[in-house]
Design a protein around this motif. Structure first.
Motif, PDB file in Angstrom:
ATOM      1  N   ARG A  25       4.161 -38.626  27.037  1.00 23.62           N
ATOM      2  CA  ARG A  25       3.396 -38.383  26.357  1.00 23.62           C
ATOM      3  C   ARG A  25       4.260 -37.969  25.134  1.00 23.62           C
ATOM      4  NH1 ARG A  25       1.361 -32.758  28.909  1.00 23.62           N
ATOM      5  NH2 ARG A  25      -0.356 -31.574  27.367  1.00 23.62           N
ATOM      6  N   ARG A  26       4.680 -37.616  24.766  1.00 23.85           N
ATOM      7  CA  ARG A  26       5.240 -37.394  23.532  1.00 23.85           C
ATOM      8  C   ARG A  26       4.509 -39.222  22.309  1.00 23.85           C
ATOM      9  NH1 ARG A  26       9.928 -35.277  24.448  1.00 23.85           N
ATOM     10  NH2 ARG A  26      10.617 -37.273  23.777  1.00 23.85           N
ATOM     11  N   ARG A  27       5.251 -40.212  23.180  1.00 22.02           N
ATOM     12  CA  ARG A  27       4.697 -41.372  22.483  1.00 22.02           C
ATOM     13  C   ARG A  27       3.085 -41.206  21.780  1.00 22.02           C
ATOM     14  NH1 ARG A  27       8.139 -43.355  25.747  1.00 22.02           N
ATOM     15  NH2 ARG A  27       6.273 -44.931  27.157  1.00 22.02           N
ATOM     16  N   LEU A  28       2.274 -40.919  22.861  1.00 21.60           N
ATOM     17  CA  LEU A  28       0.525 -41.246  23.360  1.00 21.60           C
ATOM     18  C   LEU A  28       0.358 -40.380  22.276  1.00 21.60           C
ATOM     19  CD1 LEU A  28      -0.334 -42.169  27.017  1.00 21.60           C
ATOM     20  CD2 LEU A  28       0.251 -43.285  24.900  1.00 21.60           C
ATOM     21  N   ALA A  29       1.667 -39.294  22.255  1.00 21.98           N
ATOM     22  CA  ALA A  29       1.013 -37.834  21.050  1.00 21.98           C
ATOM     23  C   ALA A  29      -0.162 -38.474  19.845  1.00 21.98           C
ATOM     24  CB  ALA A  29       1.551 -36.897  20.664  1.00 21.98           C
ATOM     25  N   THR A 150       8.030 -40.522   6.830  1.00 18.47           N
ATOM     26  CA  THR A 150       9.420 -40.308   7.418  1.00 18.47           C
ATOM     27  C   THR A 150       9.491 -39.047   8.142  1.00 18.47           C
ATOM     28  OG1 THR A 150      10.820 -40.640   5.877  1.00 18.47           O
ATOM     29  CG2 THR A 150      10.193 -42.487   6.988  1.00 18.47           C
ATOM     30  N   LEU A 151       9.972 -37.828   7.116  1.00 18.59           N
ATOM     31  CA  LEU A 151       9.786 -36.944   7.113  1.00 18.59           C
ATOM     32  C   LEU A 151       9.165 -36.060   8.316  1.00 18.59           C
ATOM     33  CD1 LEU A 151      11.703 -36.045   3.866  1.00 18.59           C
ATOM     34  CD2 LEU A 151      13.370 -36.355   5.734  1.00 18.59           C
ATOM     35  N   SER A 152       8.051 -36.455   8.155  1.00 20.03           N
ATOM     36  CA  SER A 152       7.058 -36.327   9.190  1.00 20.03           C
ATOM     37  C   SER A 152       6.583 -36.392  10.119  1.00 20.03           C
ATOM     38  CB  SER A 152       5.480 -36.094   8.531  1.00 20.03           C
ATOM     39  OG  SER A 152       5.628 -35.651   7.064  1.00 20.03           O
ATOM     40  N   THR A 153       7.938 -37.264  10.654  1.00 17.21           N
ATOM     41  CA  THR A 153       7.684 -38.354  12.181  1.00 17.21           C
ATOM     42  C   THR A 153       9.036 -38.362  12.676  1.00 17.21           C
ATOM     43  OG1 THR A 153       6.059 -39.001  10.938  1.00 17.21           O
ATOM     44  CG2 THR A 153       6.628 -40.391  13.105  1.00 17.21           C
ATOM     45  N   PRO A 154       8.614 -38.419  14.051  1.00 18.58           N
ATOM     46  CA  PRO A 154      10.266 -37.734  14.924  1.00 18.58           C
ATOM     47  C   PRO A 154      10.951 -39.386  14.655  1.00 18.58           C
ATOM     48  CG  PRO A 154       8.787 -37.229  16.118  1.00 18.58           C
ATOM     49  CD  PRO A 154       7.645 -37.616  15.644  1.00 18.58           C
ATOM     50  N   PRO A 155      11.868 -39.955  14.962  1.00 17.91           N
ATOM     51  CA  PRO A 155      11.985 -41.046  14.491  1.00 17.91           C
ATOM     52  C   PRO A 155      11.565 -42.361  15.784  1.00 17.91           C
ATOM     53  CG  PRO A 155      14.433 -40.262  14.277  1.00 17.91           C
ATOM     54  CD  PRO A 155      12.281 -38.891  14.603  1.00 17.91           C
ATOM     55  N   GLY A 219       6.931 -29.306  11.375  1.00 18.00           N
ATOM     56  CA  GLY A 219       6.886 -30.208  12.565  1.00 18.00           C
ATOM     57  C   GLY A 219       8.214 -31.202  11.559  1.00 18.00           C
ATOM     58  N   GLU A 220       8.134 -31.488  11.030  1.00 16.58           N
ATOM     59  CA  GLU A 220       8.663 -32.125   9.780  1.00 16.58           C
ATOM     60  C   GLU A 220      10.462 -32.187  10.080  1.00 16.58           C
ATOM     61  OE1 GLU A 220      11.621 -32.152   5.415  1.00 16.58           O
ATOM     62  OE2 GLU A 220       9.524 -31.308   5.188  1.00 16.58           O
ATOM     63  N   VAL A 221      10.683 -33.885  10.523  1.00 17.80           N
ATOM     64  CA  VAL A 221      11.733 -33.800  11.147  1.00 17.80           C
ATOM     65  C   VAL A 221      12.744 -33.248   9.600  1.00 17.80           C
ATOM     66  CG1 VAL A 221      13.693 -35.151  12.152  1.00 17.80           C
ATOM     67  CG2 VAL A 221      11.411 -35.531  12.982  1.00 17.80           C
ATOM     68  N   LYS A 222      13.869 -32.305  10.116  1.00 13.45           N
ATOM     69  CA  LYS A 222      14.466 -32.111   9.602  1.00 13.45           C
ATOM     70  C   LYS A 222      16.403 -32.848   9.361  1.00 13.45           C
ATOM     71  CE  LYS A 222      12.150 -28.217   7.837  1.00 13.45           C
ATOM     72  NZ  LYS A 222      11.525 -26.883   7.596  1.00 13.45           N
ATOM     73  N   ASP A 223      16.858 -32.446   8.585  1.00 11.21           N
ATOM     74  CA  ASP A 223      18.534 -33.177   8.638  1.00 11.21           C
ATOM     75  C   ASP A 223      19.122 -32.163   7.972  1.00 11.21           C
ATOM     76  OD1 ASP A 223      18.455 -35.216  10.610  1.00 11.21           O
ATOM     77  OD2 ASP A 223      17.932 -37.273   9.482  1.00 11.21           O
ATOM     78  N   GLU A 224      18.301 -31.912   6.687  1.00 12.52           N
ATOM     79  CA  GLU A 224      18.686 -31.193   5.691  1.00 12.52           C
ATOM     80  C   GLU A 224      19.203 -29.752   5.874  1.00 12.52           C
ATOM     81  OE1 GLU A 224      16.301 -31.251   2.229  1.00 12.52           O
ATOM     82  OE2 GLU A 224      15.424 -33.482   2.579  1.00 12.52           O
ATOM     83  N   VAL A 225      20.583 -29.446   5.154  1.00  9.99           N
ATOM     84  CA  VAL A 225      20.822 -28.067   5.075  1.00  9.99           C
ATOM     85  C   VAL A 225      20.490 -26.656   4.751  1.00  9.99           C
ATOM     86  CG1 VAL A 225      22.512 -26.632   6.013  1.00  9.99           C
ATOM     87  CG2 VAL A 225      22.721 -28.622   6.549  1.00  9.99           C
ATOM     88  N   ALA A 355       9.670 -48.646   8.065  1.00 12.05           N
ATOM     89  CA  ALA A 355      10.402 -47.707   9.497  1.00 12.05           C
ATOM     90  C   ALA A 355      11.196 -48.219   9.900  1.00 12.05           C
ATOM     91  CB  ALA A 355       8.739 -47.570  10.763  1.00 12.05           C
ATOM     92  N   LEU A 356      11.544 -49.761   9.689  1.00 15.41           N
ATOM     93  CA  LEU A 356      13.146 -50.077  10.098  1.00 15.41           C
ATOM     94  C   LEU A 356      14.407 -49.243   9.030  1.00 15.41           C
ATOM     95  CD1 LEU A 356      14.027 -53.734  10.960  1.00 15.41           C
ATOM     96  CD2 LEU A 356      14.961 -52.481   9.185  1.00 15.41           C
ATOM     97  N   ALA A 357      13.465 -49.116   7.986  1.00 14.33           N
ATOM     98  CA  ALA A 357      14.451 -48.687   7.079  1.00 14.33           C
ATOM     99  C   ALA A 357      14.982 -46.916   7.395  1.00 14.33           C
ATOM    100  CB  ALA A 357      14.689 -48.803   5.133  1.00 14.33           C
ATOM    101  N   GLY A 358      13.834 -46.083   8.176  1.00 13.30           N
ATOM    102  CA  GLY A 358      13.795 -45.203   7.569  1.00 13.30           C
ATOM    103  C   GLY A 358      15.319 -44.212   8.511  1.00 13.30           C
ATOM    104  N   PRO A 359      15.024 -44.221   9.786  1.00 17.51           N
ATOM    105  CA  PRO A 359      16.439 -44.127  10.302  1.00 17.51           C
ATOM    106  C   PRO A 359      18.539 -44.315   9.959  1.00 17.51           C
ATOM    107  CG  PRO A 359      14.536 -44.858  11.616  1.00 17.51           C
ATOM    108  CD  PRO A 359      13.933 -45.732  10.272  1.00 17.51           C
ATOM    109  N   VAL A 360      17.987 -45.059   8.697  1.00 13.84           N
ATOM    110  CA  VAL A 360      19.349 -45.805   8.570  1.00 13.84           C
ATOM    111  C   VAL A 360      19.169 -44.350   7.103  1.00 13.84           C
ATOM    112  CG1 VAL A 360      20.204 -47.711   6.904  1.00 13.84           C
ATOM    113  CG2 VAL A 360      18.669 -48.269   8.854  1.00 13.84           C
TER     114      VAL A 360
END
Length: 432
Positions: A25-29, A150-155, A219-225, A355-360
């Motif tokens: 369901r998340r993938r179809l969002a 990339t920061l607005s989207t799940p990997p 909904g930003e994906v945050k890795d920052e502290v 998209a390939l580079a983002g999660p790296v």
């Protein structure tokens, strides 16, 4: 994390909720609102940019009588001369956490450059300087824009997000040559009218960016502290010490060496088929239509089977495009096949590579890392445009385009050696 990004997305962890609320369901969002807003800005900007791009080869080669070498230099400048400033813009966006502001400066520079073409007249150095300013704007805005995506989207949904964004972008590229064609029909062979209209459209894109794009999307994906120190130059340079990021930048540069540029492709088609000059802008429409139809589906496919196979398939389509331009096929079949394959190349590589580079890349260095990838491609493109222009002038267009096709094949082999681990030759799919 790197290998999972190349080979295929990492599967979501199992959840205890009902099946309808799980990973499928998340993938179809739908993609986030910020991605749609950025896509709208890119759509409008590409209408403006492609209006100019559709007439510029004619203006330079047939109007100003530039040689293939001179056109190759200017075409390379159009993408590569200001490439290093992409890294400066990317680093500034990461250090000050102002990605929207830096992107806005880039869009504004490109808009102003459209008016600069009016002032340049027939001066080749002045035209080259204006083109450099336009590409400076593109270089500055591209990495912050893609970082915001990339920061607005799940990997696991990055392929979809970039596919939607690039589809909107390519719709603008589809409309741009049509707009240029319409302007030329109304006012005759007046390139100035095209440049003025292009500026007005580009200014509208800046307004949309200011009003609708958010620096911190919901909904930003945050890795920052919160409260962590600002990004330093030393930390940014540390990206080169990481094997995955270094290999990715090197692969992007090699892939850039295999790309000769739209202007050359369309000039070769016009030359072979003896197309009337007024129809020349419509060649870009065919490419953009194929890109528009394929960008989102190929983005979804990349999320499912892995992003690297889709990128490799895209460059295979590019090699086939080059071979067609020197092959026995002619007439409308040649035009249709060439533009379809060329559009498929863009749809399978433009957003999917990012998209390939983002999660790296770590979130706090995401813009800088994306800028490094884009810079590697742009500098290589500058070299390839000049080399192709020299080859055309020295050996003729048919020999030059066959050499370009051979370069694509060699680069693909090297890219696979760089990015595929022997232990991960199979791709993992996202479970249904």
């Amino acid at each position: 994390m790197y290998l999972s990004t190349v080979s295929g997305p990492v599967a979501d962890p199992p959840e205890s909720g009902p099946p309808e609320s799980g990973p499928r369901r998340r993938r179809l969002a739908m993609v986030s609102g910020n991605v749609v807003a950025l896509g709208t800005v890119s759509l409008i900007t590409d209408v403006s940019a492609e209006m100019v791009a559709a007439v510029l080869p004619l203006y330079l080669v047939l109007g100003l009588q530039l040689s293939p070498v001179a056109f190759g230099v200017l075409d390379g400048v159009h993408t590569g001369a200001t490439a290093l400033l992409r890294v400066v813009g990317g680093y500034a966006a990461d250090r000050f956490q102002r990605r929207k502001l830096i992107a806005g400066l880039g869009y504004t520079l490109s808009a102003v450059a459209k008016l600069g073409l009016l002032l340049a007249g027939r001066s080749i150095p002045a035209i080259g300087a204006v083109i450099a300013v336009d590409r400076l704007g593109k270089g500055v805005r591209s990495a912050p824009r893609d970082a915001l995506i990339t920061l607005s989207t799940p990997p696991e949904a990055l392929g979809r997000a970039f596919g939607v964004h690039r589809a909107m972008d390519s719709f603008g590229a589809f409309l741009g040559p049509l707009a240029a064609f319409a302007v030329l029909l109304v006012v005759g062979q007046s390139y100035d009218a095209v440049f003025v209209t292009s500026f007005c459209v580009a200014a509208l894109a800046v307004v949309v960016l200011v009003l609708f794009v958010r620096e911190r999307p919901s909904g930003e994906v945050k890795d920052e502290v919160k409260g962590e120190p600002k990004v330093s130059v030393r930390e940014a340079l540390g990206l080169f010490r990481g094997g995955p990021a270094r290999r990715l930048v090197l692969a992007a540069a090699m892939l850039g060496l295999a790309t000769i540029g739209d202007g050359f492709v369309y000039l070769l088609l016009q030359r072979r088929e003896d197309l009337g000059l007024r129809w020349f802008p419509l060649l870009a429409v065919g490419t953009s239509l194929a890109y528009l139809l394929l960008a989102a589906p190929l983005g979804v496919l990349a999320d499912r089977i892995g992003r690297l196979p889709v990128v490799i398939g895209g460059y295979t389509a590019l090699g086939a495009t080059y071979l067609l331009l020197a092959g026995p096929v002619d007439g409308w079949p040649l035009i249709a096949l060439t533009l379809t394959l060329y559009g498929a190349f863009y749809a399978a590589t433009d957003g999917v590579l990012i998209a390939l580079a983002g999660p790296v890349l770590p979130a706090r260095l995401r813009t800088t890392g994306i800028a490094l990838v884009q810079t590697g491609q742009a500098l290589a493109y500058l070299v390839s445009s000049v080399l192709f222009g020299l080859a055309w002038q020295a050996f003729g267009p048919d020999t030059a385009i066959r050499a370009a096709a051979a370069a694509v094949a060699g680069v693909l082999v090297l890219t696979l050696l760089l990015l595929i681990s022997p232990s991960r030759l199979t791709t993992r799919k996202v479970p249904r």
